[in-house]
Design a protein around this motif. Structure first.
Motif, mmCIF file in Angstrom:
data_model
loop_
_atom_site.group_PDB
_atom_site.id
_atom_site.type_symbol
_atom_site.label_atom_id
_atom_site.label_comp_id
_atom_site.label_asym_id
_atom_site.label_seq_id
_atom_site.Cartn_x
_atom_site.Cartn_y
_atom_site.Cartn_z
ATOM 1 N N CYS A 101 0.851 -1.181 0.000
ATOM 2 C CA CYS A 101 0.000 0.000 0.000
ATOM 3 C C CYS A 101 0.898 1.247 0.000
ATOM 4 N N ASN A 102 0.331 2.366 -0.330
ATOM 5 C CA ASN A 102 1.093 3.616 -0.415
ATOM 6 C C ASN A 102 1.813 3.925 0.893
ATOM 7 N N GLU A 103 1.127 3.721 2.010
ATOM 8 C CA GLU A 103 1.705 4.048 3.317
ATOM 9 C C GLU A 103 2.954 3.218 3.608
ATOM 10 N N CYS A 104 2.901 1.928 3.344
ATOM 11 C CA CYS A 104 4.056 1.061 3.610
ATOM 12 C C CYS A 104 5.221 1.358 2.668
ATOM 13 N N ILE A 105 4.927 1.572 1.394
ATOM 14 C CA ILE A 105 5.997 1.857 0.437
ATOM 15 C C ILE A 105 6.678 3.186 0.759
ATOM 16 N N VAL A 106 5.893 4.191 1.079
ATOM 17 C CA VAL A 106 6.488 5.488 1.420
ATOM 18 C C VAL A 106 7.223 5.405 2.754
ATOM 19 N N ASP A 107 6.751 4.585 3.680
ATOM 20 C CA ASP A 107 7.484 4.366 4.936
ATOM 21 C C ASP A 107 8.855 3.765 4.658
ATOM 22 N N ILE A 108 8.919 2.802 3.758
ATOM 23 C CA ILE A 108 10.210 2.190 3.411
ATOM 24 C C ILE A 108 11.153 3.254 2.855
ATOM 25 N N ALA A 109 10.646 4.100 1.974
ATOM 26 C CA ALA A 109 11.476 5.166 1.399
ATOM 27 C C ALA A 109 11.952 6.128 2.481
ATOM 28 N N ALA A 110 11.047 6.537 3.370
ATOM 29 C CA ALA A 110 11.415 7.499 4.422
ATOM 30 C C ALA A 110 12.450 6.920 5.376
ATOM 31 N N ILE A 111 12.245 5.675 5.796
ATOM 32 C CA ILE A 111 13.203 5.041 6.704
ATOM 33 C C ILE A 111 14.563 4.917 6.020
ATOM 34 N N SER A 112 14.564 4.520 4.766
ATOM 35 C CA SER A 112 15.828 4.402 4.027
ATOM 36 C C SER A 112 16.531 5.744 3.910
ATOM 37 N N LEU A 113 15.783 6.778 3.533
ATOM 38 C CA LEU A 113 16.377 8.100 3.344
ATOM 39 C C LEU A 113 16.878 8.703 4.649
ATOM 40 N N ASN A 114 16.279 8.332 5.763
ATOM 41 C CA ASN A 114 16.767 8.807 7.059
ATOM 42 C C ASN A 114 18.052 8.108 7.470
ATOM 43 N N THR A 115 18.419 7.054 6.751
ATOM 44 C CA THR A 115 19.619 6.281 7.069
ATOM 45 C C THR A 115 20.809 6.665 6.202
ATOM 46 N N VAL A 116 20.573 6.928 4.919
ATOM 47 C CA VAL A 116 21.689 7.202 4.006
ATOM 48 C C VAL A 116 22.079 8.682 4.038
ATOM 49 N N LYS A 117 23.315 8.917 3.638
ATOM 50 C CA LYS A 117 23.810 10.286 3.542
ATOM 51 C C LYS A 117 23.057 11.004 2.416
ATOM 52 N N PRO A 118 22.507 12.181 2.686
ATOM 53 C CA PRO A 118 21.796 12.904 1.630
ATOM 54 C C PRO A 118 22.764 13.428 0.566
ATOM 55 N N LEU A 119 22.262 13.542 -0.641
ATOM 56 C CA LEU A 119 23.052 14.071 -1.761
ATOM 57 C C LEU A 119 22.288 15.244 -2.381
ATOM 58 N N TYR A 120 22.211 16.329 -1.653
ATOM 59 C CA TYR A 120 21.486 17.491 -2.151
ATOM 60 C C TYR A 120 22.288 18.210 -3.218
ATOM 61 N N ARG A 121 21.566 18.727 -4.201
ATOM 62 C CA ARG A 121 22.208 19.519 -5.244
ATOM 63 C C ARG A 121 21.308 20.692 -5.588
ATOM 64 N N PHE A 122 21.947 21.703 -6.123
ATOM 65 C CA PHE A 122 21.228 22.881 -6.585
ATOM 66 C C PHE A 122 21.767 23.347 -7.931
ATOM 67 N N SER A 123 23.079 23.342 -8.054
ATOM 68 C CA SER A 123 23.727 23.897 -9.234
ATOM 69 C C SER A 123 24.350 22.800 -10.085
ATOM 70 N N LEU A 124 24.947 23.187 -11.187
ATOM 71 C CA LEU A 124 25.660 22.242 -12.036
ATOM 72 C C LEU A 124 26.792 21.579 -11.263
ATOM 73 N N LEU A 125 27.523 22.359 -10.486
ATOM 74 C CA LEU A 125 28.605 21.795 -9.676
ATOM 75 C C LEU A 125 28.047 20.777 -8.681
ATOM 76 N N GLY A 126 26.908 21.093 -8.096
ATOM 77 C CA GLY A 126 26.259 20.162 -7.177
ATOM 78 C C GLY A 126 25.826 18.890 -7.871
ATOM 79 N N THR A 127 25.379 19.006 -9.092
ATOM 80 C CA THR A 127 24.979 17.838 -9.872
ATOM 81 C C THR A 127 26.185 16.942 -10.133
ATOM 82 N N LEU A 128 27.309 17.542 -10.455
ATOM 83 C CA LEU A 128 28.535 16.775 -10.686
ATOM 84 C C LEU A 128 28.987 16.065 -9.414
ATOM 85 N N TYR A 129 28.917 16.767 -8.295
ATOM 86 C CA TYR A 129 29.297 16.176 -7.008
ATOM 87 C C TYR A 129 28.384 14.995 -6.675
#
Length: 98
Positions: free
Chosen positions: A38-66
């Motif tokens: 169901c939507n709730e369980c799948i999104v929970d899996i994504a949220a729990i996973s994302l709270n565990t891994v290092k974020p890779l935020y980007r904004f600019s071209l340089l950020g995209t390359l990084y």
């Protein structure tokens, strides 16, 4: 005036989201038929996973390359895989609904 009103934060993107979703799809398609999809369980899996891994935020071209460079590193890929595995187990044993 609030910053949110003055600047376009919609341009800020966490590349880890697409990696986690891709890894979830692979793992869920390769097994785990017994987990609720169901939507709730799948999104929970994504949220729990994302709270565990290092974020890779980007904004600019340089950020995209990084972010692209970090995404190709085996250690990061392994951390995403492990985070998704653990999140699937957690949601399977403790779904957010009855």
């Amino acid at each position: 005036m609030a910053l949110i009103d003055e600047y376009d934060f919609d341009l800020l993107k966490n590349e880890a989201e697409s990696l986690v979703i891709r890894e979830m799809e692979q793992q869920l398609n390769a097994g785990h038929e017994d987990i609720c999809r169901c939507n709730e369980c799948i999104v929970d899996i994504a949220a729990i996973s994302l709270n565990t891994v290092k974020p890779l935020y980007r904004f600019s071209l340089l950020g995209t390359l990084y972010a692209s460079q970090a995404m190709t590193e085996q250690a990061y890929a392994d951390s995403v895989k492990k985070a998704v595995e653990n999140a699937i187990k957690k949601v399977k044993h403790n779904p957010a609904h009855d």
